[in-house]
Design a protein around this motif. Structure first.
Motif, short mmCIF file in Angstrom:
data_model
loop_
_atom_site.label_atom_id
_atom_site.label_comp_id
_atom_site.label_asym_id
_atom_site.label_seq_id
_atom_site.Cartn_x
_atom_site.Cartn_y
_atom_site.Cartn_z
N VAL A 87 0.84 -1.20 0.00
CA VAL A 87 0.00 0.00 0.00
C VAL A 87 0.88 1.25 0.00
O VAL A 87 0.64 2.20 -0.75
N GLU A 88 1.89 1.25 0.84
CA GLU A 88 2.79 2.39 0.92
C GLU A 88 3.51 2.61 -0.41
O GLU A 88 3.67 3.75 -0.87
N ILE A 89 3.93 1.54 -1.05
CA ILE A 89 4.66 1.66 -2.32
C ILE A 89 3.78 2.28 -3.40
O ILE A 89 4.18 3.25 -4.06
N VAL A 90 2.58 1.74 -3.60
CA VAL A 90 1.75 2.22 -4.72
C VAL A 90 1.16 3.60 -4.45
O VAL A 90 0.87 4.36 -5.38
N SER A 91 0.99 3.95 -3.18
CA SER A 91 0.37 5.23 -2.87
C SER A 91 1.36 6.39 -2.89
O SER A 91 0.96 7.55 -3.02
N THR A 92 2.64 6.11 -2.77
CA THR A 92 3.65 7.17 -2.77
C THR A 92 4.45 7.23 -4.06
O THR A 92 5.24 8.15 -4.25
N MET A 93 4.24 6.30 -4.95
CA MET A 93 5.03 6.24 -6.17
C MET A 93 4.61 7.33 -7.16
O MET A 93 3.43 7.61 -7.33
N ASP A 94 5.59 7.93 -7.81
CA ASP A 94 5.34 8.87 -8.91
C ASP A 94 5.16 8.04 -10.18
O ASP A 94 6.12 7.78 -10.92
N TRP A 95 3.92 7.64 -10.45
CA TRP A 95 3.68 6.72 -11.56
C TRP A 95 3.99 7.34 -12.91
O TRP A 95 4.57 6.68 -13.79
N SER A 96 3.61 8.60 -13.12
CA SER A 96 3.86 9.22 -14.42
C SER A 96 5.36 9.35 -14.67
O SER A 96 5.82 9.24 -15.81
N GLY A 97 6.13 9.59 -13.61
CA GLY A 97 7.57 9.66 -13.78
C GLY A 97 8.20 8.29 -13.97
O GLY A 97 9.12 8.13 -14.78
N THR A 98 7.71 7.29 -13.23
CA THR A 98 8.27 5.95 -13.31
C THR A 98 7.99 5.31 -14.66
O THR A 98 8.84 4.61 -15.23
N LEU A 99 6.80 5.54 -15.19
CA LEU A 99 6.42 4.93 -16.46
C LEU A 99 6.76 5.85 -17.63
O LEU A 99 6.00 5.99 -18.58
N ALA A 100 7.92 6.48 -17.56
CA ALA A 100 8.39 7.36 -18.62
C ALA A 100 9.88 7.11 -18.80
O ALA A 100 10.54 6.52 -17.94
N LEU A 147 13.38 0.92 -10.60
CA LEU A 147 12.51 0.80 -9.44
C LEU A 147 12.34 -0.66 -9.02
O LEU A 147 12.44 -0.99 -7.83
N LEU A 148 12.09 -1.52 -9.99
CA LEU A 148 11.94 -2.95 -9.67
C LEU A 148 13.24 -3.51 -9.09
O LEU A 148 13.21 -4.36 -8.20
N ARG A 149 14.37 -3.04 -9.61
CA ARG A 149 15.65 -3.50 -9.07
C ARG A 149 15.79 -3.09 -7.61
O ARG A 149 16.21 -3.88 -6.76
N GLU A 150 15.43 -1.86 -7.31
CA GLU A 150 15.52 -1.38 -5.93
C GLU A 150 14.60 -2.18 -5.01
O GLU A 150 14.99 -2.58 -3.91
N LEU A 151 13.37 -2.45 -5.46
CA LEU A 151 12.40 -3.14 -4.62
C LEU A 151 12.74 -4.60 -4.41
O LEU A 151 12.26 -5.22 -3.46
N THR A 152 13.55 -5.17 -5.29
CA THR A 152 13.90 -6.59 -5.17
C THR A 152 15.36 -6.80 -4.80
O THR A 152 15.86 -7.93 -4.87
N LEU A 153 16.04 -5.73 -4.41
CA LEU A 153 17.47 -5.86 -4.13
C LEU A 153 17.74 -6.83 -2.99
O LEU A 153 18.78 -7.49 -2.95
N HIS A 154 16.80 -6.96 -2.03
CA HIS A 154 17.01 -7.84 -0.89
C HIS A 154 16.97 -9.32 -1.27
O HIS A 154 17.36 -10.17 -0.47
N VAL A 155 16.50 -9.63 -2.48
CA VAL A 155 16.50 -11.03 -2.94
C VAL A 155 17.31 -11.14 -4.23
O VAL A 155 17.07 -12.03 -5.04
#
Length: 741
Positions: A87-100, A147-155
């Motif tokens: 919830v925290e990830i999707v609600s704080t993400m800059d989607w327009s910036g990330t998907l560009a 972004l996906l790399r950052e979110l999955t860096l722990h694995v």
């Protein structure tokens, strides 16, 4: 008889309480639950609401299979994130910036900032082997990949997805064979990225020898995949977009969307038919919520949770008691051990020397692994605009931990065409129209040389070409020969009325040398030689034509830290140019001119204030008319006609304020809109003795602006002393801190 019966009931209850709560199989083992999360773009965030409800009911998930947005939510949940984390990830993400794809200007080299301003249309056509080519997708996915790399860096060290806290599968479509490709090993970030690569919108992802796109084409709700993962029951969450009603099918776009929905839906219905009575199908009520509406993505969470609550009667069969739930949560935790970097390497496929790229990486052995810092370094390399994607990965080699930056050259060209459009209309018959094209050949040699040629067609036709050659690996020094040919109009005014229009034509060659200053500036000195003429096109034919020769030297410093070239919210832009015209170098006369420009932006909330100052002066009195400084036009004494005032000395101060309105931040179709006003004070003077504050003119403007995909679009009204007004329409071009000429 009652006592034996009572004792038997107590004994039976005691035996039952020794087993974990929840449904069990014939052997008394807890039923393994498989979760299937379907694709649906922004609608897929409803999966998180479902996960929140499953956690509230203490339903353990033993395996996950996901497609597209379902792969993102499912992959992150499988890696150890909780529902509340998501919830925290999707609600704080800059989607327009990330998907560009556009890099942040702070990460761009100074020359790429120039491209960004002069050729704003964010689309390139590649030139390769004599043919024109388009990229494989509108979005290459650079920022999403980081972004996906950052979110999955722990694995990052997990290569077998069965070894994740929850076993996981991501489904993609092989665009070559048309078959589903199920990913259960490899790189988790790459697998998620491949699963959600909507064809044409996102570039395909290459994994091994496969070219992969969104899994929704062949398996948007992969029930068959979860069946292979040793589960007993299936919880499937379907978030597909519904079919349009007949009255909504009134356009080609709607018909096309309906066709695609039907094709995807057919396979989904086949998968749903494979569910049996013990399985649970959850369909959140999302109505016509658009799959692209990421700006409102949090609105899908509640419908997801509500849909799961409606199935609570079935889901509670899989609930476990507190002790078992805590044991399950403990098994999901995966805390990566802090690591330091032992080596750094750049792997790429361009002609540029690896040392040139490594010079842009400010990480050394011994530094801690920091996802934000690693992403920043990848962004700086991406800011060169040489690559379609720059990512990083952690590797273990000979007992050492290293970071490898992967830079993939743009596949659709060796050279690239970029475009810009300039339109100016004062609604009184004066219109200027220019179509601008740049052909850019980057990475010509191992030092990173580049050749860019600009062609302008329209009111001010021009051709400009520059070859830029760095002098050594990792050196900011460069040499740059240039050639310029152009024409422009020069209005001659008497009081407030133009009585003639001259057509200036000039050709000029030059040789510069200089140095880059970080990624925020450039200093160069150079020699030039040119010739031109000025011919009367409109007005009094008795005005003499002018032929001139030019030649001399220049020194120029330019800086740019604006976060946006047209509607900046922070940063500054400035420059100083000293030009020496000398007879000994071919000029008609000896004289010097100096030009200065500076603008800086400050913001608070949606409000921005820009302060600007421009000044130009001919140090000697015999300067030529072609070197005069013009004033007049929007934000340059807005109440006057364009270039209404010209003279050997000019000064202008401006204060511009604007506010962003109607923001839809986060939407893929986000087009910022601004309303603003300005006040400007300045004038031109024939001699330096005439310069005084009392002789300046005060003008102002009101404007409405759009930061569009073709550059700024501005509708403005200008006001001058005495009640004079002008109205303007601008498309393209730069107007904040763009100097006098």
């Amino acid at each position: 008889m009652q006592r034996p019966i009572h004792s038997l009931l107590v004994l039976t209850l005691g035996v039952l309480l020794t087993f974990p709560a929840g449904a069990t199989d014939d052997a008394g083992e807890r039923l393994r639950v498989g979760l299937v999360l379907g694709g649906g773009g922004a609608r897929g965030a409803a999966h998180i609401g479902v996960l929140q409800e499953l956690e509230r009911l203490k339903v353990p998930v033993d395996a996950i299979a996901g497609t597209s947005m379902g792969a993102i939510v499912g992959g992150l949940y499988a890696s150890g994130y909780s529902a509340n984390d998501l919830v925290e990830i999707v609600s704080t993400m800059d989607w327009s910036g990330t998907l560009a794809d556009s890099p942040n200007r702070a990460d761009m080299s100074f020359r790429r900032k120039q491209d960004d301003e002069q050729f704003p249309i964010p689309f390139e056509i590649g030139v390769k082997n004599g043919t024109l080519n388009l990229p494989q997708g509108v979005i290459q996915g650079h920022k999403l990949g980081l972004l996906l790399r950052e979110l999955t860096l722990h694995v990052s060290d997990v290569r077998d997805f069965d070894e994740l806290p929850i076993p996981f599968r991501a489904v993609a479509s092989d665009i070559v064979s048309g078959e589903a490709f199920v990913m259960g090993e490899g790189d988790l970030a790459d697998a998620i990225r491949a699963s959600m690569s909507v064809p044409a919108a996102f570039a395909p992802v290459t994994i091994g020898d496969r070219l992969l796109v969104d899994g929704g084409l062949v398996g948007n709700l992969p029930v068959d995949v979860i069946r292979t993962m040793d589960v007993d029951v299936v919880i499937a969450v379907d978030v597909e977009f519904p079919l349009y009603e007949k009255e909504d099918l009134g356009s080609v776009l709607a018909i096309s969307e309906q066709m695609l929905t039907i094709l995807i839906r057919k396979e989904t219905l086949r998968q749903i038919a494979d569910l049996d009575d013990d399985d649970v199908l959850i369909r959140p009520e999302l109505g016509m919520f658009a799959s692209t509406d990421f700006g409102r993505i949090v609105e899908t969470l509640a419908p997801g949770a509500e849909a799961a609550r409606e199935q609570a009667g079935k889901l509670e069969r899989f609930s476990v008691d507190d002790r078992e739930w805590q044991r399950y949560l403990a098994g999901r935790e995966r805390v990566a051990e802090p690591k330091s970097i032992d080596f750094v390497r750049v792997e790429h496929d361009s002609r540029v020397s690896p040392a040139v790229l490594e010079s842009r990486v400010d990480i050394e052995p011994g530094d801690a692994v920091d996802a934000n810092r690693l992403a920043n370094e990848a962004n700086r390399m991406y800011g060169l605009r040489l690559f379609e994607h720059v990512g990083y990965r952690l590797v273990e080699e000979d007992g050492q931990t290293g970071v490898v930056f992967d830079a993939r050259q743009k596949s659709w060209g060796d050279g690239f065409l970029r475009f810009g459009l300039d339109i100016e209309d004062d609604f009184e018959g004066s219109t200027a129209f220019n179509l601008n094209t740049r052909l850019w050949w980057p990475a010509i040699n191992r030092l990173g040389a580049e050749w860019r040629s600009d062609l302008t067609l329209g009111t001010d036709p021009a051709f400009y070409s520059e070859f830029y050659q760095p002098l050594a690996v990792n050196s900011p020094l460069f040499v740059s020969p240039t050639l310029g040919i152009g024409q422009r109009n020069l209005n001659v005014f008497s009081v407030d009325d133009a009585f003639a229009r001259l057509r200036l034509s000039e050709i000029r060659v030059g040789l510069d040398a200089g140095t880059e200053i970080g990624n925020w500036g450039e200093f160069r000195i150079g020699l030039f030689r040119g010739a031109g003429d000025a011919r009367v096109k409109v007005g009094d034919p008795s005005i003499p034509n002018l032929d001139f020769e030019s030649g001399g030297a220049l020194a120029r410093l330019r800086t740019d830290t604006f976060d946006n070239p047209w509607f900046p919210r922070s940063g500054y832009r400035g420059g100083v140019l000293w030009t020496l015209s000398r007879r000994s170098l071919g000029a008609d006369d000896d004289y010097d001119t100096v030009e200065f420009e500076f603008a800086t932006a400050f913001s608070r909330g949606k409000n921005t204030l820009v302060l600007g100052l421009d000044y130009g002066s001919a140090i000697d009195s015999n300067s030529a008319v072609q070197d005069y400084f013009p004033l007049g036009g929007f934000l340059s004494l807005s109440g006057l006609e364009r270039n209404q005032l010209t003279g050997p000395h000019a000064g202008l101060a401006r204060l511009v304020a604007y506010r962003r309105i109607g923001s839809s931040a986060g939407s893929l179709l986000d087009v910022p809109v601004y309303v603003g006003a300005s006040i400007e004070q300045g004038n031109v003077w024939q001699t330096r003795d005439d310069i005084s504050f009392d002789s300046t003119l005060t003008n102002g403007s009101l404007f409405l602006g759009l930061d569009s995909y073709i550059g700024p679009v501005v509708l403005a009204a200008g006001f001058a002393e005495g009640g004079r007004t002008n109205f303007y329409l601008f498309v393209g071009g730069s107007f904040i801190g763009n100097g006098l000429r």
